[in-house]
Write a protein that holds these residues in place. Structure first.
Motif, PDB file in Angstrom:
ATOM      1  N   SER A 142      49.134  30.581 -52.301  1.00 32.72           N
ATOM      2  CA  SER A 142      48.112  31.621 -52.195  1.00 32.72           C
ATOM      3  C   SER A 142      46.972  31.375 -53.175  1.00 32.72           C
ATOM      4  CB  SER A 142      48.725  32.991 -52.465  1.00 32.72           C
ATOM      5  OG  SER A 142      49.178  33.106 -53.794  1.00 32.72           O
ATOM      6  N   TYR A 143      45.858  32.021 -52.905  1.00 34.25           N
ATOM      7  CA  TYR A 143      44.711  32.015 -53.814  1.00 34.25           C
ATOM      8  C   TYR A 143      43.900  33.284 -53.585  1.00 34.25           C
ATOM      9  CZ  TYR A 143      41.820  30.491 -49.823  1.00 34.25           C
ATOM     10  OH  TYR A 143      41.185  30.404 -48.609  1.00 34.25           O
ATOM     11  N   ILE A 144      42.978  33.550 -54.485  1.00 32.32           N
ATOM     12  CA  ILE A 144      42.110  34.727 -54.388  1.00 32.32           C
ATOM     13  C   ILE A 144      40.675  34.245 -54.216  1.00 32.32           C
ATOM     14  CG2 ILE A 144      41.247  36.792 -55.592  1.00 32.32           C
ATOM     15  CD1 ILE A 144      43.936  36.726 -57.184  1.00 32.32           C
ATOM     16  N   LEU A 145      39.958  34.897 -53.310  1.00 32.87           N
ATOM     17  CA  LEU A 145      38.549  34.563 -53.096  1.00 32.87           C
ATOM     18  C   LEU A 145      37.703  35.813 -53.330  1.00 32.87           C
ATOM     19  CD1 LEU A 145      36.478  32.407 -52.175  1.00 32.87           C
ATOM     20  CD2 LEU A 145      36.721  33.352 -49.858  1.00 32.87           C
ATOM     21  N   GLU A 146      36.778  35.702 -54.266  1.00 29.42           N
ATOM     22  CA  GLU A 146      35.838  36.798 -54.528  1.00 29.42           C
ATOM     23  C   GLU A 146      34.471  36.400 -53.970  1.00 29.42           C
ATOM     24  OE1 GLU A 146      35.715  38.294 -58.492  1.00 29.42           O
ATOM     25  OE2 GLU A 146      37.899  38.209 -58.758  1.00 29.42           O
ATOM     26  N   ILE A 147      34.015  37.147 -52.981  1.00 28.29           N
ATOM     27  CA  ILE A 147      32.736  36.858 -52.339  1.00 28.29           C
ATOM     28  C   ILE A 147      31.593  37.599 -53.012  1.00 28.29           C
ATOM     29  CG2 ILE A 147      31.447  37.082 -50.171  1.00 28.29           C
ATOM     30  CD1 ILE A 147      34.076  36.743 -48.696  1.00 28.29           C
ATOM     31  N   ILE A 166      32.373  43.098 -51.288  1.00 23.92           N
ATOM     32  CA  ILE A 166      33.666  42.818 -50.663  1.00 23.92           C
ATOM     33  C   ILE A 166      34.727  42.726 -51.757  1.00 23.92           C
ATOM     34  CG2 ILE A 166      34.920  41.291 -49.112  1.00 23.92           C
ATOM     35  CD1 ILE A 166      32.397  42.544 -47.902  1.00 23.92           C
ATOM     36  N   PRO A 167      35.827  43.428 -51.621  1.00 20.90           N
ATOM     37  CA  PRO A 167      36.863  43.334 -52.657  1.00 20.90           C
ATOM     38  C   PRO A 167      37.473  41.941 -52.680  1.00 20.90           C
ATOM     39  CG  PRO A 167      37.695  44.500 -50.742  1.00 20.90           C
ATOM     40  CD  PRO A 167      36.225  44.304 -50.512  1.00 20.90           C
ATOM     41  N   PRO A 168      38.076  41.546 -53.790  1.00 18.74           N
ATOM     42  CA  PRO A 168      38.753  40.242 -53.837  1.00 18.74           C
ATOM     43  C   PRO A 168      39.791  40.141 -52.716  1.00 18.74           C
ATOM     44  CG  PRO A 168      38.618  41.204 -56.028  1.00 18.74           C
ATOM     45  CD  PRO A 168      38.177  42.268 -55.071  1.00 18.74           C
ATOM     46  N   LEU A 169      39.774  39.029 -52.021  1.00 21.97           N
ATOM     47  CA  LEU A 169      40.675  38.813 -50.890  1.00 21.97           C
ATOM     48  C   LEU A 169      41.774  37.831 -51.274  1.00 21.97           C
ATOM     49  CD1 LEU A 169      37.939  38.394 -48.130  1.00 21.97           C
ATOM     50  CD2 LEU A 169      39.291  40.445 -48.595  1.00 21.97           C
ATOM     51  N   VAL A 170      42.994  38.172 -50.920  1.00 25.29           N
ATOM     52  CA  VAL A 170      44.141  37.305 -51.182  1.00 25.29           C
ATOM     53  C   VAL A 170      44.448  36.530 -49.897  1.00 25.29           C
ATOM     54  CG1 VAL A 170      46.568  37.182 -51.849  1.00 25.29           C
ATOM     55  CG2 VAL A 170      45.078  38.913 -52.877  1.00 25.29           C
ATOM     56  N   PHE A 171      44.438  35.209 -50.006  1.00 22.27           N
ATOM     57  CA  PHE A 171      44.774  34.346 -48.878  1.00 22.27           C
ATOM     58  C   PHE A 171      46.142  33.722 -49.117  1.00 22.27           C
ATOM     59  CE2 PHE A 171      40.288  34.749 -48.426  1.00 22.27           C
ATOM     60  CZ  PHE A 171      39.999  34.513 -47.087  1.00 22.27           C
ATOM     61  N   LYS A 172      46.910  33.579 -48.053  1.00 23.82           N
ATOM     62  CA  LYS A 172      48.210  32.921 -48.172  1.00 23.82           C
ATOM     63  C   LYS A 172      48.374  31.854 -47.099  1.00 23.82           C
ATOM     64  CE  LYS A 172      50.900  36.185 -50.845  1.00 23.82           C
ATOM     65  NZ  LYS A 172      52.280  36.603 -51.155  1.00 23.82           N
ATOM     66  N   LYS A 173      49.129  30.850 -47.468  1.00 23.43           N
ATOM     67  CA  LYS A 173      49.370  29.727 -46.572  1.00 23.43           C
ATOM     68  C   LYS A 173      50.331  30.126 -45.462  1.00 23.43           C
ATOM     69  CE  LYS A 173      51.159  26.073 -48.588  1.00 23.43           C
ATOM     70  NZ  LYS A 173      51.154  24.888 -49.469  1.00 23.43           N
ATOM     71  N   ILE A 174      50.080  29.597 -44.268  1.00 21.61           N
ATOM     72  CA  ILE A 174      50.886  29.908 -43.097  1.00 21.61           C
ATOM     73  C   ILE A 174      51.568  28.630 -42.595  1.00 21.61           C
ATOM     74  CG2 ILE A 174      50.802  30.687 -40.693  1.00 21.61           C
ATOM     75  CD1 ILE A 174      48.351  32.391 -41.508  1.00 21.61           C
ATOM     76  N   TYR A 175      52.858  28.734 -42.316  1.00 22.84           N
ATOM     77  CA  TYR A 175      53.608  27.616 -41.740  1.00 22.84           C
ATOM     78  C   TYR A 175      53.798  27.833 -40.232  1.00 22.84           C
ATOM     79  CZ  TYR A 175      55.151  25.021 -45.890  1.00 22.84           C
ATOM     80  OH  TYR A 175      55.200  24.231 -47.014  1.00 22.84           O
ATOM     81  N   TYR A 176      53.956  26.722 -39.557  1.00 14.84           N
ATOM     82  CA  TYR A 176      54.087  26.728 -38.105  1.00 14.84           C
ATOM     83  C   TYR A 176      55.134  25.691 -37.743  1.00 14.84           C
ATOM     84  CZ  TYR A 176      52.057  26.685 -33.312  1.00 14.84           C
ATOM     85  OH  TYR A 176      51.829  26.780 -31.964  1.00 14.84           O
ATOM     86  N   ARG A 177      56.225  26.116 -37.101  1.00 17.35           N
ATOM     87  CA  ARG A 177      57.293  25.175 -36.724  1.00 17.35           C
ATOM     88  C   ARG A 177      57.480  25.219 -35.210  1.00 17.35           C
ATOM     89  NH1 ARG A 177      61.411  22.133 -38.764  1.00 17.35           N
ATOM     90  NH2 ARG A 177      63.403  22.079 -37.667  1.00 17.35           N
TER      91      ARG A 177
END
Length: 210
Positions: A142-147, A166-177
């Protein structure tokens, strides 16, 4: 005579290829890869707010952010205004972007945000930014992006959505199997979710949908 020999040679090659193809059967196989990284929630008072969205729903936060702030995110660190796909809308950035990973802050100058008009499946203006770290290639989830503050304008400069932070946005990695079933590439999906929830033993997964 030359044509006859050529056709006989071609026929022989096709016959051999057809015979050999019957000897080899396609064996289905699993593959797991990073699908993307999506919006997980907003950061408020140092806590992640999912706005009541169940954790196993990896898509709804994108729609909430889109409806609330008028922007969407695409793969490749791209942002665009979520308006009529047949209308061009611009985003005006007032601040440098902040990319925060493991408590370390990286500054992305707003001058490095690249504007590009796309006219393919849909019509829109995208803004891409150079992420200092690609979490799809690291062990980070994950990471945080502040725009900061943005404003959405039409092609003539008319304000469509007023200046807003825009409030700080938390992004998370997605897996696909997926299970690749045949040479045609058809597949069964066994997992599509947050990387942090991916089981240590993937053999326990069951098919979700095709």
């Amino acid at each position: 005579m030359k044509n006859r020999i050529k056709y006989l040679a071609l026929f022989s090659i096709m016959f051999i290829f057809s015979a050999c193809s019957g000897l080899f059967k396609f064996k289905p196989y699993f593959i797991t890869f990073v699908y993307s990284h999506g919006v997980y929630g907003i950061l408020e008072n140092e806590k992640v707010n999912r706005m009541g969205v169940p954790k196993n729903n990896i898509d709804k936060m994108d729609y909430i952010i889109s409806n609330k702030y008028g922007i969407k995110f695409n793969t490749g660190n791209r942002i665009y205004a979520n308006e009529d796909s047949q209308t061009y809308y611009n985003i005006k950035f007032y601040n440098d972007l902040k990319f925060i990973l493991n408590g370390k802050e990286y500054i992305i100058p707003k001058e490095k945000i690249v504007r590009k008009e796309r006219n393919q499946v849909d019509i829109r203006i995208e803004y891409s930014y150079p992420a200092p770290v690609d979490i799809t290639k690291t062990n980070d989830d994950s990471y945080i992006l502040e725009i900061g503050e943005i404003e959405i304008l039409d092609k003539n400069g008319k304000v469509i959505k007023a200046k807003e932070k825009i409030p700080p946005l938390v992004f998370k990695k997605i897996y696909y199997r997926v299970l690749i079933k045949n040479y045609g590439g058809s597949e069964d999906i066994y997992y599509r979710g947050w990387a942090e929830d991916y089981p240590k033993d993937p053999s326990t997964l069951k098919k979700i949908y095709q």
